[in-house]
Design a protein around this motif. Sequence first.
Motif, PDB file in Angstrom:
ATOM      1  N   LEU A  31      -6.730  -5.882  -0.476  1.00 39.90           N
ATOM      2  CA  LEU A  31      -6.923  -6.314  -1.861  1.00 39.90           C
ATOM      3  C   LEU A  31      -8.374  -6.699  -2.118  1.00 39.90           C
ATOM      4  O   LEU A  31      -8.932  -6.378  -3.177  1.00 39.90           O
ATOM      5  CB  LEU A  31      -5.990  -7.487  -2.180  1.00 39.90           C
ATOM      6  CG  LEU A  31      -4.494  -7.211  -2.024  1.00 39.90           C
ATOM      7  CD1 LEU A  31      -3.692  -8.473  -2.313  1.00 39.90           C
ATOM      8  CD2 LEU A  31      -4.045  -6.051  -2.881  1.00 39.90           C
ATOM      9  N   ALA A  32      -9.004  -7.360  -1.155  1.00 41.74           N
ATOM     10  CA  ALA A  32     -10.408  -7.771  -1.311  1.00 41.74           C
ATOM     11  C   ALA A  32     -11.336  -6.562  -1.395  1.00 41.74           C
ATOM     12  O   ALA A  32     -12.235  -6.521  -2.249  1.00 41.74           O
ATOM     13  CB  ALA A  32     -10.816  -8.683  -0.150  1.00 41.74           C
ATOM     14  N   VAL A  33     -11.115  -5.572  -0.550  1.00 42.26           N
ATOM     15  CA  VAL A  33     -11.943  -4.361  -0.574  1.00 42.26           C
ATOM     16  C   VAL A  33     -11.757  -3.631  -1.904  1.00 42.26           C
ATOM     17  O   VAL A  33     -12.725  -3.196  -2.530  1.00 42.26           O
ATOM     18  CB  VAL A  33     -11.611  -3.431   0.622  1.00 42.26           C
ATOM     19  CG1 VAL A  33     -12.190  -2.040   0.424  1.00 42.26           C
ATOM     20  CG2 VAL A  33     -12.110  -4.042   1.918  1.00 42.26           C
ATOM     21  N   LEU A 143       3.111   4.580  11.508  1.00 38.55           N
ATOM     22  CA  LEU A 143       2.132   3.502  11.615  1.00 38.55           C
ATOM     23  C   LEU A 143       0.738   3.963  11.184  1.00 38.55           C
ATOM     24  O   LEU A 143       0.108   3.340  10.315  1.00 38.55           O
ATOM     25  CB  LEU A 143       2.093   2.937  13.038  1.00 38.55           C
ATOM     26  CG  LEU A 143       1.138   1.766  13.276  1.00 38.55           C
ATOM     27  CD1 LEU A 143       1.451   0.592  12.354  1.00 38.55           C
ATOM     28  CD2 LEU A 143       1.202   1.323  14.733  1.00 38.55           C
ATOM     29  N   LEU A 144       0.252   5.035  11.753  1.00 39.62           N
ATOM     30  CA  LEU A 144      -1.085   5.522  11.403  1.00 39.62           C
ATOM     31  C   LEU A 144      -1.166   6.005   9.951  1.00 39.62           C
ATOM     32  O   LEU A 144      -2.100   5.630   9.228  1.00 39.62           O
ATOM     33  CB  LEU A 144      -1.528   6.620  12.377  1.00 39.62           C
ATOM     34  CG  LEU A 144      -2.949   7.140  12.178  1.00 39.62           C
ATOM     35  CD1 LEU A 144      -3.977   6.019  12.265  1.00 39.62           C
ATOM     36  CD2 LEU A 144      -3.262   8.220  13.203  1.00 39.62           C
ATOM     37  N   PRO A 145      -0.208   6.817   9.461  1.00 40.11           N
ATOM     38  CA  PRO A 145      -0.279   7.204   8.047  1.00 40.11           C
ATOM     39  C   PRO A 145      -0.217   6.007   7.096  1.00 40.11           C
ATOM     40  O   PRO A 145      -0.871   6.008   6.055  1.00 40.11           O
ATOM     41  CB  PRO A 145       0.936   8.118   7.855  1.00 40.11           C
ATOM     42  CG  PRO A 145       1.230   8.650   9.206  1.00 40.11           C
ATOM     43  CD  PRO A 145       0.852   7.550  10.168  1.00 40.11           C
ATOM     44  N   THR A 146       0.554   4.987   7.447  1.00 45.54           N
ATOM     45  CA  THR A 146       0.622   3.794   6.600  1.00 45.54           C
ATOM     46  C   THR A 146      -0.748   3.142   6.486  1.00 45.54           C
ATOM     47  O   THR A 146      -1.193   2.795   5.384  1.00 45.54           O
ATOM     48  CB  THR A 146       1.649   2.783   7.152  1.00 45.54           C
ATOM     49  OG1 THR A 146       2.940   3.386   7.129  1.00 45.54           O
ATOM     50  CG2 THR A 146       1.671   1.499   6.344  1.00 45.54           C
ATOM     51  N   ALA A 147      -1.425   2.984   7.604  1.00 42.31           N
ATOM     52  CA  ALA A 147      -2.766   2.375   7.582  1.00 42.31           C
ATOM     53  C   ALA A 147      -3.748   3.260   6.821  1.00 42.31           C
ATOM     54  O   ALA A 147      -4.577   2.759   6.043  1.00 42.31           O
ATOM     55  CB  ALA A 147      -3.254   2.138   9.011  1.00 42.31           C
ATOM     56  N   LEU A 148      -3.660   4.559   7.014  1.00 42.62           N
ATOM     57  CA  LEU A 148      -4.551   5.503   6.344  1.00 42.62           C
ATOM     58  C   LEU A 148      -4.357   5.455   4.830  1.00 42.62           C
ATOM     59  O   LEU A 148      -5.324   5.388   4.068  1.00 42.62           O
ATOM     60  CB  LEU A 148      -4.279   6.909   6.876  1.00 42.62           C
ATOM     61  CG  LEU A 148      -5.292   7.992   6.587  1.00 42.62           C
ATOM     62  CD1 LEU A 148      -6.623   7.655   7.249  1.00 42.62           C
ATOM     63  CD2 LEU A 148      -4.764   9.328   7.104  1.00 42.62           C
ATOM     64  N   VAL A 149      -3.115   5.471   4.383  1.00 46.36           N
ATOM     65  CA  VAL A 149      -2.816   5.417   2.952  1.00 46.36           C
ATOM     66  C   VAL A 149      -3.216   4.061   2.377  1.00 46.36           C
ATOM     67  O   VAL A 149      -3.798   3.986   1.294  1.00 46.36           O
ATOM     68  CB  VAL A 149      -1.326   5.725   2.690  1.00 46.36           C
ATOM     69  CG1 VAL A 149      -0.930   5.408   1.247  1.00 46.36           C
ATOM     70  CG2 VAL A 149      -1.026   7.182   3.022  1.00 46.36           C
ATOM     71  N   ALA A 150      -2.949   2.985   3.112  1.00 48.59           N
ATOM     72  CA  ALA A 150      -3.293   1.648   2.621  1.00 48.59           C
ATOM     73  C   ALA A 150      -4.797   1.520   2.382  1.00 48.59           C
ATOM     74  O   ALA A 150      -5.228   1.033   1.333  1.00 48.59           O
ATOM     75  CB  ALA A 150      -2.822   0.582   3.612  1.00 48.59           C
ATOM     76  N   LEU A 151      -5.592   1.955   3.319  1.00 44.94           N
ATOM     77  CA  LEU A 151      -7.041   1.888   3.161  1.00 44.94           C
ATOM     78  C   LEU A 151      -7.525   2.925   2.148  1.00 44.94           C
ATOM     79  O   LEU A 151      -8.418   2.657   1.343  1.00 44.94           O
ATOM     80  CB  LEU A 151      -7.740   2.092   4.504  1.00 44.94           C
ATOM     81  CG  LEU A 151      -9.254   1.900   4.508  1.00 44.94           C
ATOM     82  CD1 LEU A 151      -9.632   0.513   3.991  1.00 44.94           C
ATOM     83  CD2 LEU A 151      -9.811   2.108   5.904  1.00 44.94           C
ATOM     84  N   MET A 153      -6.227   3.871  -0.525  1.00 44.44           N
ATOM     85  CA  MET A 153      -6.027   3.505  -1.928  1.00 44.44           C
ATOM     86  C   MET A 153      -7.294   2.910  -2.536  1.00 44.44           C
ATOM     87  O   MET A 153      -7.432   2.855  -3.747  1.00 44.44           O
ATOM     88  CB  MET A 153      -4.867   2.509  -2.064  1.00 44.44           C
ATOM     89  CG  MET A 153      -3.514   3.131  -1.820  1.00 44.44           C
ATOM     90  SD  MET A 153      -2.152   2.020  -2.189  1.00 44.44           S
ATOM     91  CE  MET A 153      -2.315   0.778  -0.898  1.00 44.44           C
ATOM     92  N   SER A 154      -8.205   2.461  -1.692  1.00 44.56           N
ATOM     93  CA  SER A 154      -9.447   1.850  -2.173  1.00 44.56           C
ATOM     94  C   SER A 154     -10.683   2.625  -1.779  1.00 44.56           C
ATOM     95  O   SER A 154     -11.666   2.639  -2.501  1.00 44.56           O
ATOM     96  CB  SER A 154      -9.577   0.425  -1.621  1.00 44.56           C
ATOM     97  OG  SER A 154      -8.506  -0.369  -2.057  1.00 44.56           O
ATOM     98  N   VAL A 155     -10.651   3.259  -0.614  1.00 51.75           N
ATOM     99  CA  VAL A 155     -11.814   3.927  -0.052  1.00 51.75           C
ATOM    100  C   VAL A 155     -11.433   5.381   0.235  1.00 51.75           C
ATOM    101  O   VAL A 155     -10.330   5.640   0.726  1.00 51.75           O
ATOM    102  CB  VAL A 155     -12.240   3.228   1.266  1.00 51.75           C
ATOM    103  CG1 VAL A 155     -13.403   3.928   1.914  1.00 51.75           C
ATOM    104  CG2 VAL A 155     -12.535   1.766   1.030  1.00 51.75           C
ATOM    105  N   ASP A 156     -12.311   6.314  -0.021  1.00 52.17           N
ATOM    106  CA  ASP A 156     -12.041   7.711   0.296  1.00 52.17           C
ATOM    107  C   ASP A 156     -12.198   7.896   1.809  1.00 52.17           C
ATOM    108  O   ASP A 156     -13.170   8.456   2.302  1.00 52.17           O
ATOM    109  CB  ASP A 156     -12.969   8.645  -0.477  1.00 52.17           C
ATOM    110  CG  ASP A 156     -12.525  10.099  -0.409  1.00 52.17           C
ATOM    111  OD1 ASP A 156     -11.541  10.393   0.305  1.00 52.17           O
ATOM    112  OD2 ASP A 156     -13.158  10.938  -1.071  1.00 52.17           O
ATOM    113  N   VAL A 157     -11.203   7.387   2.529  1.00 52.44           N
ATOM    114  CA  VAL A 157     -11.270   7.324   3.980  1.00 52.44           C
ATOM    115  C   VAL A 157     -11.274   8.715   4.611  1.00 52.44           C
ATOM    116  O   VAL A 157     -11.931   8.944   5.619  1.00 52.44           O
ATOM    117  CB  VAL A 157     -10.140   6.427   4.538  1.00 52.44           C
ATOM    118  CG1 VAL A 157      -8.787   7.039   4.346  1.00 52.44           C
ATOM    119  CG2 VAL A 157     -10.359   6.098   5.991  1.00 52.44           C
TER     120      VAL A 157
END
Length: 188
Positions: A31-33, A143-151, A153-157
């Motif tokens: 949320l902060a990012v 686990l990995l897709p969840t982290a990838l999608v979560a990040l 949503m804010s950053v073009d990871v």
Amino acid sequence: NERTALWGLQPSMLAAIVPVVVVVGYTAPLLAVHYALHGVVNGVHVALALFSGINSLICVWEIGLYRYQRDVQAYHASLAKRLPRGALPSPLFLFTDVPLADALSARWWASRVWGTYALVDRSYVERRSFGYGVDVGNGHTTLLPTALVALGMSVDVLAALGVTTAAGGVGVRALGLIAACMYWQECY
């Protein structure tokens, strides 16, 4: 250790604090990012970030279900011996004090979460059951897709990882496909 022996103390805490701290510790930076980069708090983003924190914790527990199956079965057997059929322990393990070393142990969490849940659904103590296979599979694959999608949503990871074309924008589309597949799998 010496401090425990010296003072006769064993540090402990309420077990429910751990999942709360893990989920808040996962969600708050997302949320902060997002706010730092976009200057807005979006309700859908907050909900998906919170879901991602909860889902990541559950994925770790599902991996623990696989890794510590014997501990899950042993804890379940100890509960089943002392409780009437269909009853849950009171208080539930989340509302008990747990030694700090156990509170930080994946083995402790796997045995308590799944050993207790198996009182309601025995599939978690039966390796050949559908429920066991699905949840262990979910833990290992989301686990990995969840982290990838979560990040993401804010950053073009994905663009940062080189998943783009000369025209750009492919990272966001690829992330959308990953998210669609992941949420479809989780909604089965």
